[in-house]
Each structure stands twice: as C-alpha cells, then as structure tokens.
Write a protein that holds these residues in place. Structure first.
Motif, mmCIF file in Angstrom:
data_model
loop_
_atom_site.group_PDB
_atom_site.id
_atom_site.type_symbol
_atom_site.label_atom_id
_atom_site.label_comp_id
_atom_site.label_asym_id
_atom_site.label_seq_id
_atom_site.Cartn_x
_atom_site.Cartn_y
_atom_site.Cartn_z
ATOM 1 N N LEU A 1 -3.020 -0.611 -24.541
ATOM 2 C CA LEU A 1 -2.541 0.353 -25.539
ATOM 3 C C LEU A 1 -2.794 1.792 -25.111
ATOM 4 N N GLY A 2 -3.943 2.063 -24.516
ATOM 5 C CA GLY A 2 -4.259 3.426 -24.089
ATOM 6 C C GLY A 2 -3.324 3.916 -23.000
ATOM 7 N N VAL A 3 -3.040 3.060 -22.021
ATOM 8 C CA VAL A 3 -2.164 3.459 -20.917
ATOM 9 C C VAL A 3 -0.738 3.665 -21.424
ATOM 10 N N VAL A 4 -0.257 2.764 -22.263
ATOM 11 C CA VAL A 4 1.109 2.902 -22.793
ATOM 12 C C VAL A 4 1.212 4.143 -23.667
ATOM 13 N N GLN A 5 0.203 4.396 -24.471
ATOM 14 C CA GLN A 5 0.241 5.554 -25.367
ATOM 15 C C GLN A 5 0.258 6.869 -24.591
ATOM 16 N N THR A 6 -0.421 6.930 -23.442
ATOM 17 C CA THR A 6 -0.401 8.161 -22.650
ATOM 18 C C THR A 6 0.952 8.381 -21.981
ATOM 19 N N GLN A 7 1.699 7.303 -21.725
ATOM 20 C CA GLN A 7 2.997 7.433 -21.066
ATOM 21 C C GLN A 7 4.157 7.574 -22.049
ATOM 22 N N LEU A 8 3.942 7.346 -23.322
ATOM 23 C CA LEU A 8 5.031 7.391 -24.307
ATOM 24 C C LEU A 8 5.758 8.728 -24.407
ATOM 25 N N PRO A 9 5.094 9.880 -24.383
ATOM 26 C CA PRO A 9 5.842 11.138 -24.534
ATOM 27 C C PRO A 9 6.880 11.378 -23.442
ATOM 28 N N ALA A 10 6.739 10.759 -22.274
ATOM 29 C CA ALA A 10 7.674 10.994 -21.167
ATOM 30 C C ALA A 10 8.877 10.059 -21.205
ATOM 31 N N THR A 11 8.946 9.156 -22.170
ATOM 32 C CA THR A 11 10.028 8.177 -22.213
ATOM 33 C C THR A 11 11.126 8.607 -23.162
ATOM 34 N N VAL A 12 12.285 7.981 -23.006
ATOM 35 C CA VAL A 12 13.419 8.251 -23.884
ATOM 36 C C VAL A 12 13.429 7.196 -24.981
ATOM 37 N N GLY A 13 13.295 7.618 -26.224
ATOM 38 C CA GLY A 13 13.371 6.699 -27.352
ATOM 39 C C GLY A 13 12.180 5.766 -27.475
ATOM 40 N N ASN A 14 11.097 6.035 -26.772
ATOM 41 C CA ASN A 14 9.887 5.213 -26.834
ATOM 42 C C ASN A 14 10.168 3.738 -26.584
ATOM 43 N N VAL A 15 10.958 3.433 -25.564
ATOM 44 C CA VAL A 15 11.294 2.052 -25.230
ATOM 45 C C VAL A 15 10.248 1.509 -24.262
ATOM 46 N N VAL A 16 9.684 0.355 -24.620
ATOM 47 C CA VAL A 16 8.745 -0.350 -23.763
ATOM 48 C C VAL A 16 9.401 -1.671 -23.390
ATOM 49 N N ILE A 17 9.607 -1.871 -22.083
ATOM 50 C CA ILE A 17 10.251 -3.085 -21.598
ATOM 51 C C ILE A 17 9.167 -4.055 -21.146
ATOM 52 N N ILE A 18 9.195 -5.263 -21.676
ATOM 53 C CA ILE A 18 8.253 -6.300 -21.279
ATOM 54 C C ILE A 18 8.924 -7.147 -20.224
ATOM 55 N N GLN A 19 8.350 -7.129 -19.041
ATOM 56 C CA GLN A 19 8.899 -7.851 -17.901
ATOM 57 C C GLN A 19 7.963 -9.034 -17.642
ATOM 58 N N ALA A 20 8.247 -10.163 -18.297
ATOM 59 C CA ALA A 20 7.367 -11.327 -18.219
ATOM 60 C C ALA A 20 7.967 -12.390 -17.303
ATOM 61 N N ASP A 21 7.121 -12.982 -16.480
ATOM 62 C CA ASP A 21 7.540 -14.082 -15.614
ATOM 63 C C ASP A 21 7.966 -15.255 -16.498
ATOM 64 N N GLN A 22 8.948 -16.023 -16.021
ATOM 65 C CA GLN A 22 9.434 -17.133 -16.832
ATOM 66 C C GLN A 22 8.409 -18.253 -16.964
ATOM 67 N N ALA A 23 7.356 -18.237 -16.143
ATOM 68 C CA ALA A 23 6.311 -19.249 -16.235
ATOM 69 C C ALA A 23 5.185 -18.861 -17.195
ATOM 70 N N VAL A 24 5.223 -17.648 -17.730
ATOM 71 C CA VAL A 24 4.188 -17.197 -18.657
ATOM 72 C C VAL A 24 4.359 -17.935 -19.985
ATOM 73 N N PRO A 25 3.263 -18.438 -20.549
ATOM 74 C CA PRO A 25 3.376 -19.087 -21.860
ATOM 75 C C PRO A 25 3.886 -18.116 -22.926
ATOM 76 N N HIS A 26 4.669 -18.639 -23.829
ATOM 77 C CA HIS A 26 5.282 -17.829 -24.884
ATOM 78 C C HIS A 26 4.215 -17.106 -25.710
ATOM 79 N N GLY A 27 3.105 -17.761 -25.925
ATOM 80 C CA GLY A 27 2.029 -17.160 -26.714
ATOM 81 C C GLY A 27 1.469 -15.905 -26.066
ATOM 82 N N ARG A 28 1.422 -15.873 -24.750
ATOM 83 C CA ARG A 28 0.900 -14.692 -24.046
ATOM 84 C C ARG A 28 1.843 -13.507 -24.229
ATOM 85 N N VAL A 29 3.136 -13.769 -24.133
ATOM 86 C CA VAL A 29 4.124 -12.699 -24.324
ATOM 87 C C VAL A 29 4.071 -12.179 -25.758
ATOM 88 N N VAL A 30 3.956 -13.073 -26.721
ATOM 89 C CA VAL A 30 3.877 -12.667 -28.129
ATOM 90 C C VAL A 30 2.612 -11.846 -28.377
#
Length: 145
Positions: free
Chosen positions: A83-112
C-alpha cells in the motif's frame, strides 16, 4: 672499409597495433553489454482473454508471481509495503489505474487478497492484465441459421 654515411631514421612509435587492441576491447565491451539485461520485476504467464482492452501507459503495475511474490513496477515488495509503495506512485498515474498482473498459476484467493488491499486506497481503479488472444484462436461467430 668504411660505408657511406646513411641518414639514420628517427625511432617512431607505431600506434596501429595499439589502435587494433583498443577497438578489439571496445567491441568486446559493446557486445557483452548487449547481453546484460535488467530483469524488470517478476516473470508471469498471463491468462488469455478475448475481450481485453488496453489501459493507459501511465498506470501502476502490481505483479503477482506464481510463487505469490509481489512487485510494484518491477520492484519487489512485501505485503506490508504494497500500500505504501502504490500510494507514493499514485499521483504520477492517469486516472489512478492499478493493473494487477497475476500469473495464471496464482491461487484466486491470493489475487483477491491483493485486490482487497488495493481497494482500501481512495480513488483507485483496478484492472487485471491478460494476454491478447492469438489470431488463430479467436472464437467463431455463431451461425445465424
């Protein structure tokens, strides 16, 4: 017997071999530097999707590797630092979009769990990265008969 006086040539330094060596060393370093690549983040195998859309270039990418490790923009982070790292980078983004790039082998619970953490930030829009479909794998349109 005496030989006629020949004019002595002054000693000279031949720099051609030195130039050859310098170019050989320079070529070695140039070619070897091409193989030095910086590993940007974690390697993931994205799932495919037919209806994916392109997101803005200026967005934050949170990567979840198959092992469950997290990285933000290529920098490894722990769950507590996310949360701290994402929050420091938010002002430089357009529309505050955070893209989650999860491997297809990651359990669904981890992504959630990662999505749940990111949704606590004010005004954040989440997106999930997918692999564009291959040209030959597009679904066929239904026959209207």
């Amino acid at each position: 017997m005496r030989l006629p006086d020949e004019p002595e040539s002054s000693p000279q330094i031949n720099i051609v071999p030195m130039i050859d060596v310098v170019f050989a060393v320079l070529t070695f370093f140039l070619i070897s530097s091409l193989y030095l690549s910086r590993n940007e983040g974690l390697t993931v195998s994205l799932p495919g999707a037919q209806t994916g859309t392109v997101q803005p270039q200026l967005s934050i990418v949170v990567t979840v590797a198959a092992s469950g490790a997290l990285a933000v923009g290529g920098q490894a982070v722990s769950d507590d630092q996310l949360l701290g790292v994402v929050q420091t980078q938010l002002p430089a983004t357009v529309g505050n979009v955070v893209i989650i790039q999860a491997d297809q082998a990651v359990p669904h619970g981890r992504v959630v769990a990662v999505m749940d953490q990111l949704r606590t930030l004010e005004g954040v829009q989440l997106a999930i990265a997918t692999q564009p479909p291959l040209e030959g794998n597009a679904p066929e349109a239904p026959n209207p008969q």
